[in-house]
Design a protein around this motif. Structure first.
Motif, PDB file in Angstrom:
ATOM      1  N   THR A  70     -13.742   6.375  25.143  1.00 14.99           N
ATOM      2  CA  THR A  70     -13.430   6.938  23.828  1.00 14.99           C
ATOM      3  C   THR A  70     -12.234   6.195  23.248  1.00 14.99           C
ATOM      4  O   THR A  70     -11.308   5.843  23.972  1.00 14.99           O
ATOM      5  CB  THR A  70     -13.111   8.439  23.939  1.00 14.99           C
ATOM      6  N   SER A  71     -12.271   5.962  21.952  1.00 19.22           N
ATOM      7  CA  SER A  71     -11.210   5.211  21.273  1.00 19.22           C
ATOM      8  C   SER A  71     -10.571   6.067  20.189  1.00 19.22           C
ATOM      9  O   SER A  71     -11.268   6.714  19.399  1.00 19.22           O
ATOM     10  CB  SER A  71     -11.770   3.937  20.637  1.00 19.22           C
ATOM     11  N   LEU A  72      -9.245   6.068  20.169  1.00 19.34           N
ATOM     12  CA  LEU A  72      -8.467   6.606  19.052  1.00 19.34           C
ATOM     13  C   LEU A  72      -7.885   5.426  18.305  1.00 19.34           C
ATOM     14  O   LEU A  72      -7.249   4.564  18.909  1.00 19.34           O
ATOM     15  CB  LEU A  72      -7.355   7.528  19.553  1.00 19.34           C
ATOM     16  N   CYS A  73      -8.095   5.381  17.002  1.00 20.68           N
ATOM     17  CA  CYS A  73      -7.700   4.192  16.246  1.00 20.68           C
ATOM     18  C   CYS A  73      -7.043   4.584  14.937  1.00 20.68           C
ATOM     19  O   CYS A  73      -7.473   5.526  14.261  1.00 20.68           O
ATOM     20  CB  CYS A  73      -8.930   3.309  15.981  1.00 20.68           C
ATOM     21  N   ILE A  74      -5.996   3.850  14.583  1.00 20.62           N
ATOM     22  CA  ILE A  74      -5.322   3.974  13.287  1.00 20.62           C
ATOM     23  C   ILE A  74      -5.485   2.663  12.542  1.00 20.62           C
ATOM     24  O   ILE A  74      -5.229   1.591  13.102  1.00 20.62           O
ATOM     25  CB  ILE A  74      -3.831   4.310  13.467  1.00 20.62           C
ATOM     26  N   LEU A  75      -5.914   2.743  11.297  1.00 26.20           N
ATOM     27  CA  LEU A  75      -5.981   1.588  10.413  1.00 26.20           C
ATOM     28  C   LEU A  75      -4.915   1.740   9.333  1.00 26.20           C
ATOM     29  O   LEU A  75      -4.821   2.794   8.688  1.00 26.20           O
ATOM     30  CB  LEU A  75      -7.362   1.467   9.762  1.00 26.20           C
ATOM     31  N   SER A  76      -4.135   0.690   9.143  1.00 26.89           N
ATOM     32  CA  SER A  76      -3.043   0.764   8.182  1.00 26.89           C
ATOM     33  C   SER A  76      -2.725  -0.628   7.649  1.00 26.89           C
ATOM     34  O   SER A  76      -2.938  -1.641   8.330  1.00 26.89           O
ATOM     35  CB  SER A  76      -1.792   1.373   8.836  1.00 26.89           C
ATOM     36  N   SER A 128       0.842  -1.195   0.000  1.00 26.83           N
ATOM     37  CA  SER A 128       0.000   0.000   0.000  1.00 26.83           C
ATOM     38  C   SER A 128       0.877   1.246   0.000  1.00 26.83           C
ATOM     39  O   SER A 128       1.794   1.368   0.822  1.00 26.83           O
ATOM     40  CB  SER A 128      -0.911   0.005   1.223  1.00 26.83           C
ATOM     41  N   PRO A 129       0.615   2.197  -0.904  1.00 29.47           N
ATOM     42  CA  PRO A 129       1.409   3.432  -0.922  1.00 29.47           C
ATOM     43  C   PRO A 129       1.062   4.377   0.228  1.00 29.47           C
ATOM     44  O   PRO A 129       1.784   5.341   0.468  1.00 29.47           O
ATOM     45  CB  PRO A 129       1.048   4.063  -2.273  1.00 29.47           C
ATOM     46  N   ARG A 130      -0.022   4.105   0.923  1.00 34.89           N
ATOM     47  CA  ARG A 130      -0.436   4.968   2.039  1.00 34.89           C
ATOM     48  C   ARG A 130       0.177   4.476   3.342  1.00 34.89           C
ATOM     49  O   ARG A 130       0.129   3.281   3.640  1.00 34.89           O
ATOM     50  CB  ARG A 130      -1.963   4.991   2.176  1.00 34.89           C
ATOM     51  N   LEU A 131       0.709   5.394   4.123  1.00 40.64           N
ATOM     52  CA  LEU A 131       1.198   5.015   5.445  1.00 40.64           C
ATOM     53  C   LEU A 131       0.023   4.734   6.378  1.00 40.64           C
ATOM     54  O   LEU A 131       0.026   3.734   7.117  1.00 40.64           O
ATOM     55  CB  LEU A 131       2.074   6.126   6.033  1.00 40.64           C
ATOM     56  N   LEU A 132      -0.976   5.600   6.353  1.00 36.81           N
ATOM     57  CA  LEU A 132      -2.186   5.431   7.149  1.00 36.81           C
ATOM     58  C   LEU A 132      -3.382   5.345   6.217  1.00 36.81           C
ATOM     59  O   LEU A 132      -3.479   6.110   5.253  1.00 36.81           O
ATOM     60  CB  LEU A 132      -2.390   6.605   8.115  1.00 36.81           C
ATOM     61  N   ASP A 133      -4.276   4.434   6.518  1.00 30.21           N
ATOM     62  CA  ASP A 133      -5.518   4.360   5.751  1.00 30.21           C
ATOM     63  C   ASP A 133      -6.597   5.250   6.372  1.00 30.21           C
ATOM     64  O   ASP A 133      -7.239   6.032   5.672  1.00 30.21           O
ATOM     65  CB  ASP A 133      -6.007   2.908   5.688  1.00 30.21           C
ATOM     66  N   TYR A 134      -6.791   5.109   7.680  1.00 31.09           N
ATOM     67  CA  TYR A 134      -7.812   5.899   8.370  1.00 31.09           C
ATOM     68  C   TYR A 134      -7.357   6.210   9.795  1.00 31.09           C
ATOM     69  O   TYR A 134      -6.629   5.436  10.409  1.00 31.09           O
ATOM     70  CB  TYR A 134      -9.151   5.143   8.442  1.00 31.09           C
ATOM     71  N   ILE A 135      -7.813   7.357  10.290  1.00 39.05           N
ATOM     72  CA  ILE A 135      -7.708   7.711  11.702  1.00 39.05           C
ATOM     73  C   ILE A 135      -9.133   7.900  12.207  1.00 39.05           C
ATOM     74  O   ILE A 135      -9.909   8.667  11.627  1.00 39.05           O
ATOM     75  CB  ILE A 135      -6.881   8.993  11.926  1.00 39.05           C
ATOM     76  N   LEU A 136      -9.474   7.210  13.292  1.00 33.65           N
ATOM     77  CA  LEU A 136     -10.857   7.174  13.766  1.00 33.65           C
ATOM     78  C   LEU A 136     -10.950   7.611  15.216  1.00 33.65           C
ATOM     79  O   LEU A 136     -10.017   7.403  16.005  1.00 33.65           O
ATOM     80  CB  LEU A 136     -11.432   5.755  13.640  1.00 33.65           C
ATOM     81  N   ILE A 137     -12.073   8.222  15.555  1.00 37.16           N
ATOM     82  CA  ILE A 137     -12.438   8.489  16.942  1.00 37.16           C
ATOM     83  C   ILE A 137     -13.796   7.848  17.164  1.00 37.16           C
ATOM     84  O   ILE A 137     -14.772   8.171  16.482  1.00 37.16           O
ATOM     85  CB  ILE A 137     -12.496   9.995  17.255  1.00 37.16           C
ATOM     86  N   VAL A 138     -13.857   6.928  18.116  1.00 34.97           N
ATOM     87  CA  VAL A 138     -15.065   6.143  18.377  1.00 34.97           C
ATOM     88  C   VAL A 138     -15.522   6.406  19.806  1.00 34.97           C
ATOM     89  O   VAL A 138     -14.700   6.510  20.726  1.00 34.97           O
ATOM     90  CB  VAL A 138     -14.799   4.637  18.161  1.00 34.97           C
ATOM     91  N   GLY A 139     -16.828   6.524  19.990  1.00 33.14           N
ATOM     92  CA  GLY A 139     -17.383   6.739  21.322  1.00 33.14           C
ATOM     93  C   GLY A 139     -18.886   6.887  21.251  1.00 33.14           C
ATOM     94  O   GLY A 139     -19.548   6.259  20.424  1.00 33.14           O
TER      95      GLY A 139
END
Length: 210
Positions: free
Chosen positions: A165-171, A12-23
């Motif tokens: 609350t959740s901070l999440c990185i998808l990669s 994948s050319p992307r370092l990060l796919d998504y940054i999420l805040i869940v709550g």
């Protein structure tokens, strides 16, 4: 050639796919009541063509639901971090989810307490009318309220709960330690903003923690 292409590992050319805040957008005032987690923020807003954001990722971040705890119980719960994997059934590609969970403070709006306060204020107004006095919504009116009403209002203002609350990185890339450290830095920034907001609202009565 076809066998080589099939066995070639995807990059994948992307370092990060998504940054999420869940709550939870509207946390419950009752403690230890689990709500369905919601997507509060996401970046980017649009899905990647090769990797649409799964809607059920919120349950990977908060598998036990979005909990609310009181101020006294908060010290017993530390910030937690964990990793989960999302694997595509067709391509077999693995995406890594790095998650940091913590409890953010919010001003509780206890509906039961508000109803009791409104009822007490209504009774005070009726007593004032019977005595031939007018209830004035001012500082003088505040002083004329009964001790029980003042005590209830003071107690309602002190209610502070904390929502999971959740901070999440998808990669696609398994840089677990680096991504976790980035999330903890982001959390410290959020805490600093909350502390600054609290300091500006000392003595104020409007607004709530964001």
């Amino acid at each position: 050639m076809e066998g080589f292409q099939a066995g070639k590992k995807y990059f994948s050319p992307r370092l990060l796919d998504y940054i999420l805040i869940v709550g939870s957008r509207h946390p419950y005032s009752n403690n230890n009541v689990a709500q369905t987690p919601e997507m509060l923020r996401r970046y980017p807003q649009d899905d990647h063509p090769d990797f649409p954001l799964p809607q059920d990722v919120v349950f990977f971040c908060q598998p036990e639901g979005c909990l609310t705890v009181g101020q006294k119980k908060l010290s017993l719960r530390e910030n937690t971090s964990f990793v989960f994997t999302l694997t595509d059934k067709d391509s077999g590609r693995a995406r890594y989810g790095i998650c940091v969970n913590f409890y953010r403070p919010f001003k509780s709006s206890d509906r039961k307490m508000e109803h009791q306060n409104e009822k007490a204020l209504h009774n005070d107004r009726e007593n004032s009318n019977r005595n031939g006095t007018l209830s004035v919504p001012s500082d003088e009116g505040q002083r004329k309220r009964s001790p029980r009403t003042r005590r209830k209002l003071k107690q309602a203002k002190k209610v502070r709960n904390n929502s999971l609350t959740s901070l999440c990185i998808l990669s696609h890339h398994p840089f677990i330690s680096t991504f976790r450290e980035c999330l903890f830095i982001l959390k410290r920034l959020i805490d600093s903003c909350n502390d600054r907001t609290c300091s500006r609202k000392v003595g104020g009565s409007k607004g709530s923690l964001r």
